[in-house]
Structures are given as C-alpha cells and as structure tokens.
Design a protein around this motif. Structure first.
Motif, PDB file in Angstrom:
ATOM      1  N   ILE A   7     -10.932  -3.472   2.580  1.00 54.08           N
ATOM      2  CA  ILE A   7      -9.515  -3.102   2.640  1.00 54.08           C
ATOM      3  C   ILE A   7      -8.643  -4.348   2.667  1.00 54.08           C
ATOM      4  O   ILE A   7      -7.571  -4.388   2.036  1.00 54.08           O
ATOM      5  CB  ILE A   7      -9.252  -2.212   3.869  1.00 54.08           C
ATOM      6  N   ALA A   8      -9.085  -5.385   3.386  1.00 51.26           N
ATOM      7  CA  ALA A   8      -8.311  -6.631   3.421  1.00 51.26           C
ATOM      8  C   ALA A   8      -8.192  -7.233   2.029  1.00 51.26           C
ATOM      9  O   ALA A   8      -7.121  -7.736   1.653  1.00 51.26           O
ATOM     10  CB  ALA A   8      -8.971  -7.627   4.379  1.00 51.26           C
ATOM     11  N   LYS A   9      -9.268  -7.156   1.242  1.00 51.60           N
ATOM     12  CA  LYS A   9      -9.203  -7.678  -0.123  1.00 51.60           C
ATOM     13  C   LYS A   9      -8.267  -6.836  -0.977  1.00 51.60           C
ATOM     14  O   LYS A   9      -7.528  -7.368  -1.818  1.00 51.60           O
ATOM     15  CB  LYS A   9     -10.608  -7.719  -0.733  1.00 51.60           C
ATOM     16  N   LYS A  36       8.685   5.553 -10.876  1.00 53.81           N
ATOM     17  CA  LYS A  36       7.465   5.819 -10.125  1.00 53.81           C
ATOM     18  C   LYS A  36       7.075   4.610  -9.280  1.00 53.81           C
ATOM     19  O   LYS A  36       6.930   3.497  -9.790  1.00 53.81           O
ATOM     20  CB  LYS A  36       6.323   6.164 -11.090  1.00 53.81           C
ATOM     21  N   ALA A  37       6.894   4.840  -7.974  1.00 57.20           N
ATOM     22  CA  ALA A  37       6.488   3.796  -7.035  1.00 57.20           C
ATOM     23  C   ALA A  37       5.180   4.225  -6.389  1.00 57.20           C
ATOM     24  O   ALA A  37       5.099   5.306  -5.800  1.00 57.20           O
ATOM     25  CB  ALA A  37       7.559   3.559  -5.979  1.00 57.20           C
ATOM     26  N   VAL A  38       4.168   3.402  -6.496  1.00 58.02           N
ATOM     27  CA  VAL A  38       2.833   3.743  -6.013  1.00 58.02           C
ATOM     28  C   VAL A  38       2.435   2.782  -4.897  1.00 58.02           C
ATOM     29  O   VAL A  38       2.412   1.562  -5.100  1.00 58.02           O
ATOM     30  CB  VAL A  38       1.796   3.682  -7.153  1.00 58.02           C
ATOM     31  N   ALA A  85      -2.894   4.348  -4.714  1.00 53.85           N
ATOM     32  CA  ALA A  85      -3.637   3.799  -5.842  1.00 53.85           C
ATOM     33  C   ALA A  85      -5.144   3.784  -5.580  1.00 53.85           C
ATOM     34  O   ALA A  85      -5.945   3.832  -6.511  1.00 53.85           O
ATOM     35  CB  ALA A  85      -3.140   2.388  -6.157  1.00 53.85           C
ATOM     36  N   ASN A  86      -5.537   3.719  -4.310  1.00 56.38           N
ATOM     37  CA  ASN A  86      -6.955   3.662  -3.958  1.00 56.38           C
ATOM     38  C   ASN A  86      -7.365   4.854  -3.094  1.00 56.38           C
ATOM     39  O   ASN A  86      -8.245   4.740  -2.238  1.00 56.38           O
ATOM     40  CB  ASN A  86      -7.249   2.351  -3.207  1.00 56.38           C
ATOM     41  N   GLU A  87      -6.735   5.990  -3.346  1.00 53.76           N
ATOM     42  CA  GLU A  87      -6.962   7.173  -2.507  1.00 53.76           C
ATOM     43  C   GLU A  87      -8.431   7.600  -2.505  1.00 53.76           C
ATOM     44  O   GLU A  87      -9.001   7.908  -1.453  1.00 53.76           O
ATOM     45  CB  GLU A  87      -6.079   8.322  -3.002  1.00 53.76           C
ATOM     46  N   GLU A 128     -10.956   7.739   0.751  1.00 49.98           N
ATOM     47  CA  GLU A 128     -11.627   8.980   1.140  1.00 49.98           C
ATOM     48  C   GLU A 128     -13.135   8.763   1.244  1.00 49.98           C
ATOM     49  O   GLU A 128     -13.780   9.298   2.145  1.00 49.98           O
ATOM     50  CB  GLU A 128     -11.320  10.077   0.118  1.00 49.98           C
ATOM     51  N   ALA A 129     -13.678   7.979   0.322  1.00 49.55           N
ATOM     52  CA  ALA A 129     -15.119   7.684   0.370  1.00 49.55           C
ATOM     53  C   ALA A 129     -15.471   6.905   1.640  1.00 49.55           C
ATOM     54  O   ALA A 129     -16.533   7.123   2.238  1.00 49.55           O
ATOM     55  CB  ALA A 129     -15.533   6.893  -0.869  1.00 49.55           C
TER      56      ALA A 129
END
Length: 415
Positions: free
Chosen positions: A48-50, A257-259, A264-266, A270-271
C-alpha cells in the motif's frame, strides 16, 4: 480466591511434563501466529505504501463519469441507450487555468497538471509504442516519485529546454539507445520530432519502464497538435486517506472524473481484506489445536483429582468454586504459553528481518531487499487473546464436569 490460585498451581505443577508440553504447544502457536501476522501485515503495508508513493492520490482526467444526456432521451420517455461512447474532445479539460485555480484554493496538498498522449518512438529501424507525458518538471516532482527513480541523468534535465525526453531504461534497451541519443517521436496525428534522451529511469513497473516517456508540457502540446491543452490533473494529498472525499468534491466542482487511489485499486484492496480474513482464520485454527493440549491436561487432572474435588466440596467449596478452579488452571496454561509465544514470535520476527533476497533484473544490477515486517504490539495482544480464549474454553469444559461431581458418590467409591 487466593486459595483457589494455590490449588490451581499445585495441580499444574503436579503434572510437570504434560504442563510443559501444553505450554510449549500454546507458545509455538502464539509465536508462529505473531510471525505470520507480522509478515503478512508488513507485506500489505509495504504494498500500500508503494501504491500511495508511486501514484497520485487523486487523478482527474478529461473524461466524464457518465455520458451526456442524449436528445432522444429528452424526446422519448421509454428509451434505453447501450454502448454509447462519448466523442473524444481534443480540447482536454476546458478552462484549465480556472479549474486548477479553483482546486488549488482548497486542496490540502500539492497539484500538477499535464498532457498524456500516445505515440511511437523510432530509433535504428525499431518502432516502439509509447505513452508521452507532457509535464512541468518542478510541479511533477512534487506529486510523483519518478524524480527519485533515475539510473542516469535526472528529471531536472528537462528544464534546460529544447526537445528533451526522459524514458524508462528498459525502453532504451529495446531501442538500443542510451543517454544522449536522439530518437524520433511520431504522434497519433502524424507529427514527427526529434528528442534527445537526457535521463533514464527505473521504477520497477514494466509497463512504465518499457512504455513511458516524459517531455516538457509545451513539447507534448506541439507534438499532439493540442495547443494549451491538458487532460490530467494529479493531486498529492497531505493525508492519503482523505482521497475519496477530495475526489468527490473535486468532481462535483469541475465536472470531470476524479478517481481516488482507493477506487483505482479497489479490487486489490478487497483481495487484501480477504487475505487478512484467511490469515486470522489460520491463526485461530493453530491456537485452537494448541487448546486441545490444554483440554487434555485439564481433563486428566479432573479425572485424577476426583477424590480431591469430593473433599473440597465436602469442606464447603461450591460448584462455582470448582468451575473457577479448573478454569484458572486452563487460563494459567494459556497465559504461560502466551508469554513463551511472545518470546518465540519476537525471535522469529528478528530472524525474518535479517533474511536478504537478491533479485536480478534484465536491465539493472542485482537489487537486494529484505522481507517487509510490521512491528506492532497488537499482533502480540491478538495472538495472546486467541490463546487465552482457546485455553478458557478448553479449561471450562472439564471444569463444568468437575463441578457436577457428587462428593458422596466419589467418597463411597461410586466413581
């Protein structure tokens, strides 16, 4: 209560070998649980930090989240339109100066804008597709980690002006080019220009290292024949967790659109949640197995101390006292195993932190890395909590049986 503690200690010490085995079983379960949790949580935190460091926290593009309402929808009530693709607007984000000024007035962080376009880079008879990103280097360096990933040259080399470009080292290898080489860029509109390579970066992401190049914003606009246009605004926030709220507000304010990085990594996030559920399930299973050892020793003590139980109950000890006595014995074994497990878990974490891996890449020298570990007291407390819970359950079942014994039947030899 003190007398119950003394009796519980006497019972436990009376079966030294079995007690030691039960404590070691719980200790190994707690220790390996701590090490596994530290390793998996450390890997997740590192990943997540990366993500947070290498990508913008919020990315605004020149797209709209939903297609514009069609004239036919205004005319007919019962109408469904499927597969509608909006026409590409080569103007990019309209009124970019006004849009960036509005965002800059309230966004808690840094911002950079640019123009991303597709093209082909040619050199020595080779053609390779590339994503050309037009940027303002000083602003981009504040929101992107690319400035720290250079093998040769630097991101600031673009500032010197002229037709300069920085590309990934693997792209340079595919072209057979090197620092100082002049390559030809061809845009989707057919425009062709020569660019000098002034920097080679290596991010570790193949898609970027093999297919991405950075030029000055004005050069990208000239190459793609889109003067004064931008199609990306990238935000780096002071608090990455605030990205979803900032994205919603920015999208409502300027209409594009703002992501957020979470959106973007949903699927990846979840995984990770599912992986954590699996991890704690395995941890619970390990400690549950260790609890069977406690159940075995408490059951044996209950059976062997039946006459002692009869005597204690005849002296005035209640069924509740008997339950508390054997429950204390189970919890004592669980607590002792937890302390041993803490020492084992800490030792395993230290040993894992010393493990070094050498990863060889095709375009770079060998990279040496270590296992990412999460050092937190919560892993120790959670593992101990699981151990005490399983020990409590393992001690309660024999305790309930002991409390129901009839002292008269025991003394008369009925059991």
């Amino acid at each position: 209560m003190r007398l119950l503690f003394e009796l519980a200690l006497t019972h436990i010490l009376g079966r030294g070998r079995q007690t030691l085995v039960a404590i070691l079983g719980v200790g190994l379960g707690v220790g390996f649980s701590i090490a596994m949790a530290a390793l998996m949580q450390g890997g997740e935190n590192d990943f997540i930090a990366k993500l947070v460091d290498t990508m913008p926290h919020v990315e605004i593009s020149d797209e709209h989240r939903s297609a514009r309402r069609q004239p036919a929808e205004e005319r007919f009530e019962a109408l469904a339109i499927a597969g509608l693709r909006p026409k590409e607007d080569r103007r990019g984000i309209l009124n970019p100066t006004e849009a960036t000024a509005m965002l800059r007035s309230w966004i808690p962080g840094r911002m950079a804008h640019g123009l991303r376009t597709q093209g082909v880079v040619r050199y020595s008879g080779r053609d390779v597709g590339i994503a050309v990103v037009g940027v303002e280097p000083q602003s981009e360096a504040r929101v992107s980690s690319i400035a720290g990933d250079f093998r040769q040259g630097s991101f600031d080399s673009l500032i010197s002006g002229g037709n300069n470009i920085v590309i990934g080292d693997r792209l340079a290898e595919r072209l057979g080019a090197r620092l100082g080489t002049t390559v030809t860029m061809v845009s989707a509109t057919g425009q062709s220009r020569g660019f000098k390579i002034v920097g080679l970066f290596h991010t570790g992401t193949t898609a970027r290292d093999e297919g991405e190049g950075y030029v000055l914003l004005k050069n990208a606009q000239i190459l793609s024949e889109r003067p004064n246009a931008i199609n990306q605004i990238r935000l780096k926030l002071d608090d990455p967790n605030a990205a979803p709220e900032v994205a919603r507000r920015a999208e409502a304010q300027i209409g594009y659109k703002a992501v957020a990085w979470q959106e973007a990594n949903e699927s990846i996030l979840e995984a990770l949640v599912i992986r954590n559920i699996i991890m704690f399930t395995v941890v619970g299973a390990i400690l549950l197995v260790a609890g069977f050892g406690i159940f075995n020793i408490i059951s044996t003590i209950t059976h062997e101390k039946a006459r002692d139980i009869a005597i204690l109950k005849s002296l005035g000890f209640t069924e509740g006292d008997m339950r508390r006595l054997f429950l204390l014995e189970g919890l004592a074994l669980g607590a002792a195993g937890s302390v041993v497990g803490w020492a084992i878990g800490f030792s395993l974490c230290v040993a894992l932190s010393l493990v070094r891996f050498q990863i060889s890449g095709a375009a770079v020298a060998q990279e040496i890395t270590r296992l990412p570990l999460a050092w937190t007291i919560w892993h120790y407390l959670i593992a101990a909590g699981f151990a005490l819970l399983s020990a409590g359950v393992a001690g309660y079942l024999p305790a309930r049986q002991a409390a129901r014994l009839n002292p008269v039947d025991i003394i008369r030899g009925a059991t």
